[in-house]
Design a protein around this motif. Structure first.
Motif, PDB file in Angstrom:
ATOM      1  N   ALA A  20     -10.116   2.121  -3.246  1.00  0.00           N
ATOM      2  CA  ALA A  20      -9.450   1.430  -2.137  1.00  0.00           C
ATOM      3  C   ALA A  20      -7.951   1.670  -2.178  1.00  0.00           C
ATOM      4  CB  ALA A  20      -9.755  -0.057  -2.188  1.00  0.00           C
ATOM      5  N   CYS A  21      -7.379   1.626  -3.365  1.00  0.00           N
ATOM      6  CA  CYS A  21      -5.939   1.870  -3.494  1.00  0.00           C
ATOM      7  C   CYS A  21      -5.588   3.296  -3.085  1.00  0.00           C
ATOM      8  CB  CYS A  21      -5.472   1.587  -4.922  1.00  0.00           C
ATOM      9  SG  CYS A  21      -5.480  -0.173  -5.308  1.00  0.00           S
ATOM     10  N   LEU A  22      -6.385   4.261  -3.545  1.00  0.00           N
ATOM     11  CA  LEU A  22      -6.133   5.658  -3.166  1.00  0.00           C
ATOM     12  C   LEU A  22      -6.292   5.848  -1.666  1.00  0.00           C
ATOM     13  CD1 LEU A  22      -7.805   7.664  -6.073  1.00  0.00           C
ATOM     14  CD2 LEU A  22      -5.373   7.447  -5.558  1.00  0.00           C
TER      15      LEU A  22
ATOM     16  N   HIS B 132       1.128  -0.912  19.324  1.00  0.00           N
ATOM     17  CA  HIS B 132       0.137  -1.980  19.168  1.00  0.00           C
ATOM     18  C   HIS B 132      -0.991  -1.530  18.236  1.00  0.00           C
ATOM     19  CE1 HIS B 132      -2.344  -5.422  20.193  1.00  0.00           C
ATOM     20  NE2 HIS B 132      -3.345  -4.596  20.476  1.00  0.00           N
ATOM     21  N   LEU B 133      -1.498  -0.323  18.453  1.00  0.00           N
ATOM     22  CA  LEU B 133      -2.575   0.188  17.597  1.00  0.00           C
ATOM     23  C   LEU B 133      -2.104   0.387  16.159  1.00  0.00           C
ATOM     24  CD1 LEU B 133      -4.256   2.759  20.004  1.00  0.00           C
ATOM     25  CD2 LEU B 133      -5.208   0.594  19.213  1.00  0.00           C
ATOM     26  N   ALA B 134      -0.867   0.848  15.987  1.00  0.00           N
ATOM     27  CA  ALA B 134      -0.323   1.034  14.636  1.00  0.00           C
ATOM     28  C   ALA B 134      -0.221  -0.306  13.906  1.00  0.00           C
ATOM     29  CB  ALA B 134       1.042   1.714  14.699  1.00  0.00           C
ATOM     30  N   ASP B 135       0.193  -1.356  14.632  1.00  0.00           N
ATOM     31  CA  ASP B 135       0.263  -2.688  14.023  1.00  0.00           C
ATOM     32  C   ASP B 135      -1.125  -3.180  13.618  1.00  0.00           C
ATOM     33  OD1 ASP B 135       2.999  -2.784  14.311  1.00  0.00           O
ATOM     34  OD2 ASP B 135       2.953  -3.993  16.148  1.00  0.00           O
TER      35      ASP B 135
ATOM     36  N   ARG C 142      -5.497  -2.461   7.208  1.00  0.00           N
ATOM     37  CA  ARG C 142      -5.327  -1.829   5.902  1.00  0.00           C
ATOM     38  C   ARG C 142      -4.961  -2.869   4.853  1.00  0.00           C
ATOM     39  NH1 ARG C 142      -1.084   1.736   6.552  1.00  0.00           N
ATOM     40  NH2 ARG C 142       0.276   0.285   5.517  1.00  0.00           N
ATOM     41  N   ARG C 143      -4.055  -3.785   5.197  1.00  0.00           N
ATOM     42  CA  ARG C 143      -3.677  -4.854   4.267  1.00  0.00           C
ATOM     43  C   ARG C 143      -4.875  -5.733   3.938  1.00  0.00           C
ATOM     44  NH1 ARG C 143       0.858  -6.302   7.800  1.00  0.00           N
ATOM     45  NH2 ARG C 143       2.311  -4.624   7.506  1.00  0.00           N
ATOM     46  N   LEU C 144      -5.652  -6.074   4.958  1.00  0.00           N
ATOM     47  CA  LEU C 144      -6.841  -6.887   4.756  1.00  0.00           C
ATOM     48  C   LEU C 144      -7.830  -6.183   3.831  1.00  0.00           C
ATOM     49  CD1 LEU C 144      -8.512  -9.404   5.452  1.00  0.00           C
ATOM     50  CD2 LEU C 144      -9.423  -8.120   7.412  1.00  0.00           C
TER      51      LEU C 144
END
Length: 167
Positions: free
Chosen positions: A13-15, A145-148, A154-156
């Motif tokens: 996941a990190c990679l 908007h899509l990038a946000d 990704r953070r989740l």
């Protein structure tokens, strides 16, 4: 055993997260080869001598615009001096270095031409695009908007992987 599986998932996941953010992992040897290739390309470009371009001479008869002549909406009609001749031309900006005019080439084909007032060269004019500033702004807003949304997902994903690894 379970802990090792979760550590592997976390590492993956990190990679994945790093690769999605633009961080590229490469073997040191591959990085060296890429650097050598870039240096060779730069040296080759530096060794090349300037290329001299010459175009054929063309003759265009300047005509008064008729119904076939299509000029950009923002172009304003002016009288310009081209090689000592006063002709009807169109400028697109306040201090435009290019003038558009309607003319006929040696083959009898009528086109709108772009005249470079500084270098005194002629080129057939082809409109850049029907893509308006508003369309560009809308596309950029949608992209942002899509990038946000992508960044939040990704953070989740990383948080879920960390939470699962800590169990």
């Amino acid at each position: 055993m379970k802990r090792r599986v979760w550590q592997t998932i976390l590492a993956a996941a990190c990679l994945l997260s790093l690769s999605l953010t633009g961080v590229v992992w490469a073997a040191p040897e591959a990085a060296k080869e890429a650097a050598v290739g870039e240096n060779m390309a730069a040296e080759t470009a530096a060794e090349q001598s300037p290329v001299k371009l010459t175009t054929r001479e063309i003759t265009i008869m300047v005509l008064e615009p008729d119904e076939e002549a299509v000029f950009p909406e923002n172009a304003r009609q002016v009288v310009v001096n081209i090689d000592g001749n006063r002709v009807t031309g169109y400028l697109q900006g306040e201090n435009d270095e290019f003038c558009l005019f309607y003319g006929m080439n040696e083959s009898g084909q009528k086109h709108v031409y772009r005249y470079d007032l500084e270098e005194r060269t002629i080129q057939r004019y082809v409109p850049d695009s029907d893509f308006t500033q508003q369309m560009y702004d809308n596309a950029m807003n949608r992209y942002d908007h899509l990038a946000d949304e992508y960044s939040q997902l990704r953070r989740l994903f990383v948080m879920l992987a960390l939470a699962s690894a800590l169990r």
